[in-house]
Design an enzyme around this catalytic site. Structure first.
Site, PDB file in Angstrom:
ATOM      1  N   SER A  96     -20.203  -2.356  27.187  1.00 35.83           N
ATOM      2  CA  SER A  96     -20.414  -2.555  25.756  1.00 35.83           C
ATOM      3  C   SER A  96     -21.907  -2.776  25.480  1.00 35.83           C
ATOM      4  O   SER A  96     -22.727  -1.936  25.838  1.00 35.83           O
ATOM      5  CB  SER A  96     -19.539  -3.701  25.255  1.00 35.83           C
ATOM      6  OG  SER A  96     -19.464  -3.701  23.846  1.00 35.83           O
TER       7      SER A  96
ATOM      8  N   HIS B 112     -10.907  -1.543  24.186  1.00 32.28           N
ATOM      9  CA  HIS B 112     -12.263  -1.921  24.578  1.00 32.28           C
ATOM     10  C   HIS B 112     -12.222  -3.135  25.505  1.00 32.28           C
ATOM     11  O   HIS B 112     -11.525  -4.120  25.235  1.00 32.28           O
ATOM     12  CB  HIS B 112     -13.066  -2.251  23.318  1.00 32.28           C
ATOM     13  CG  HIS B 112     -14.530  -2.466  23.539  1.00 32.28           C
ATOM     14  ND1 HIS B 112     -15.379  -1.449  23.905  1.00 32.28           N
ATOM     15  CD2 HIS B 112     -15.302  -3.581  23.429  1.00 32.28           C
ATOM     16  CE1 HIS B 112     -16.606  -1.924  24.004  1.00 32.28           C
ATOM     17  NE2 HIS B 112     -16.587  -3.222  23.729  1.00 32.28           N
TER      18      HIS B 112
ATOM     19  N   GLU C  90     -10.397   2.450  22.569  1.00 31.90           N
ATOM     20  CA  GLU C  90     -11.470   1.485  22.332  1.00 31.90           C
ATOM     21  C   GLU C  90     -11.253   0.660  21.065  1.00 31.90           C
ATOM     22  O   GLU C  90     -11.350  -0.566  21.066  1.00 31.90           O
ATOM     23  CB  GLU C  90     -12.819   2.209  22.218  1.00 31.90           C
ATOM     24  CG  GLU C  90     -13.298   2.911  23.472  1.00 31.90           C
ATOM     25  CD  GLU C  90     -14.018   1.986  24.441  1.00 31.90           C
ATOM     26  OE1 GLU C  90     -14.091   0.762  24.158  1.00 31.90           O
ATOM     27  OE2 GLU C  90     -14.504   2.473  25.471  1.00 31.90           O
TER      28      GLU C  90
END
Length: 508
Positions: A189, A412, A312
């Site tokens: 990320s 995610h 995600e």
């Protein structure tokens, strides 16, 4: 009984522990505390010490906001003396080992190297590597650009922290059993966004030799005009006039964090798809947008693993987070902003988007948000970088029955436990409550084997019983799909990729 282990660094000795399987050193200071006159300045070396520093507990976590929708266990209290790192190394000897340096995620505003998820024991022992995790400054303290308001402020401070930690690794990791000429930088990320930014930064040359970018927001890098507007809003919230910025060094950190949190929440609500605090193109440390640098062949020629998770955006829906636009009206607002600020970028029509995302079992907005935020930028970066170094593309599809029930699936950050081998994070962790632990352990074993073999300089393969992972090239686009079993698929997201074309979305 865990014996002490003393190690000499360039700044002084540190005392960690060795249980005969893993040696670990926690909370090693790599830069001076960024407080007082050093707030909003590039990191500087710490003062030297002579007596062994206690390296048996994590150092303070970088000051940061809290979010009730993100119940993070930061692993340590917050504090000003936060520029520290941690090292795990196998107790066995046998020559200098590959080094893996981790940059944590958290939207450039949250997280720490002390999070239990990032304990490096399993990765170090299983892969016979030295693992390093680090803190860097977050939110306004790490990514607010005040350089327009005086010479006492530096740009891209959080990125400079990571550079400083990487330099510490070059200077010191040999004393911990690591090879400074074999360093893999990996992150997820925001951490992966810092990584792809450094791959386009001349200052990072020679500091790492391979890279792994997990769910990188490659295009979340903005220009100086936009960063100045954010800084003006920040000053306004603190009641500080542009000519009074010297006061910022003395304002209590609690007020800084409060103002940081307000911007963190307000900016994506007013400008969907954007973040308040990100790296910026400053013409110095970051000379160009990373995706554009990759397309021009100006990234460091280091082998790269890059990929994203299949679902995600499901995490951001579940958290009710404003960080990613997942509703039709916010997507329309985001596209309008792109069209206004970047008139040369071709945005697919609503009809084109509906056609390519319809019938995939989820609302089209989730797929669009995933692809705009993570998948397409990663593909664009990979396309460009593949001209200068080997690239390996993946998509993480694995999900436990519980995550499927919660409609998170391969959301995610759900790949993180498998990379680190820390699958069950305490009795309240619901991930495997409905089963899947044995299959998940096999997924983790394969991922750790691929990641650590890559870090050693070999191909990212998991053994002869599993598919070989070929390089990603624009003519074939071989992609490793990580699920219950791994498989290699050619161009698995072709319809979406063609719809979005080769444009690089960046927000100013």
């Amino acid at each position: 009984m865990i014996p002490d282990t003393d190690t000499i660094t360039g700044y002084g000795p540190v005392r960690g522990t060795d249980d005969g399987i893993v040696r670990q050193w926690l909370g090693i200071r790599y830069a001076a505390p960024p407080v007082g006159d050093l707030r909003w300045r590039a990191p500087v070396p710490p003062q030297r010490w002579t007596e062994p520093a206690d390296a048996t507990r994590f150092g303070p976590v970088c000051p940061q906001q809290t979010d009730p929708h993100i119940p993070l266990d930061l692993g340590a209290p917050q504090g000003g003396d936060c520029l520290t790192l941690n090292v795990w190394a196998p107790s066995t000897s046998g020559g200098a080992k590959p080094v893996m340096v981790w940059v944590h995620g958290g939207a450039y505003a949250l997280g720490s190297s002390a999070q239990p998820l990032y304990r490096g024991r399993e990765l170090a022992v299983g892969g016979d590597v030295v693992v390093v995790t680090m803190n860097y400054r977050l939110g306004a303290l790490g990514f607010l650009d005040l350089s327009s308001f005086g010479s006492g402020f530096d740009t891209n401070i959080g990125v400079r922290d990571v550079l400083s930690a990487l330099q510490w690794v070059q200077d010191n990791i040999a004393a911990f059993g690591g090879d400074p000429d074999n360093v893999t930088l990996f992150g997820e990320s925001a951490g992966a966004g810092i990584l792809t930014t450094l791959m386009a930064s001349p200052a990072a040359a020679g500091l790492f030799h391979r890279a792994i970018a997990q769910s990188a927001p490659v295009t979340s890098v903005y220009d100086r005009d936009r960063s100045r507007r954010i800084a003006e809003q920040f000053l306004d919230r603190l009641g500080v006039r542009p000519g009074e910025t010297d006061r910022l060094r003395d304002i209590p950190v609690e007020r800084v964090i409060a103002a940081s949190k307000r911007l963190y929440n307000d900016v994506p609500r007013r400008f969907p798809g954007t973040l308040a605090f990100v790296p910026i193109v400053d013409g110095d440390l970051v000379p160009d947008y990373p995706a554009q640098a990759a397309r021009a062949g100006r990234t460091h020629p280091v082998p790269l693993i890059i990929g994203t998770n299949r679902h995600e955006a499901a995490l951001f829906r579940w958290m009710r987070s404003p960080l990613m636009p997942i509703a039709p009206h916010t997507l329309r607002d985001m596209f309008a902003a792109i069209a206004t600020e970047q008139p040369g970028v071709q945005i697919p029509t609503e009809e084109e988007i509906t056609a390519v995302y319809r019938g995939r079992g989820r609302k089209p907005a989730l797929g669009v948000a995933r692809d705009v935020g993570f998948r397409m930028p990663s593909i664009w970066f990979a396309e460009g970088h593949s001209a200068v170094a080997p690239v390996y593309m993946y998509r993480f599809d694995w999900a436990t029955p519980m995550l499927k029930l919660l409609r998170l699936d391969a959301a995610h950050a759900t790949e993180l436990p498998y990379v680190w081998g820390n699958l069950v994070m305490g009795p309240k962790d619901p991930t495997f409550k409905l089963g899947g632990l044995a299959a998940g352990a096999a997924v983790s074993e394969r991922m750790r084997a691929r990641w650590t073999r890559f870090a050693s300089g070999a191909g990212p393969d998991a053994g002869p019983q599993h598919p070989a992972w070929p390089e990603y090239r624009p003519d074939e686009r071989a992609t490793l799909i990580i699920g219950r079993e791994d498989e290699v698929v050619a161009d698995p997201d072709r319809a979406q990729r063609v719809t979005w074309g080769a444009e690089v979305l960046s927000f100013r």
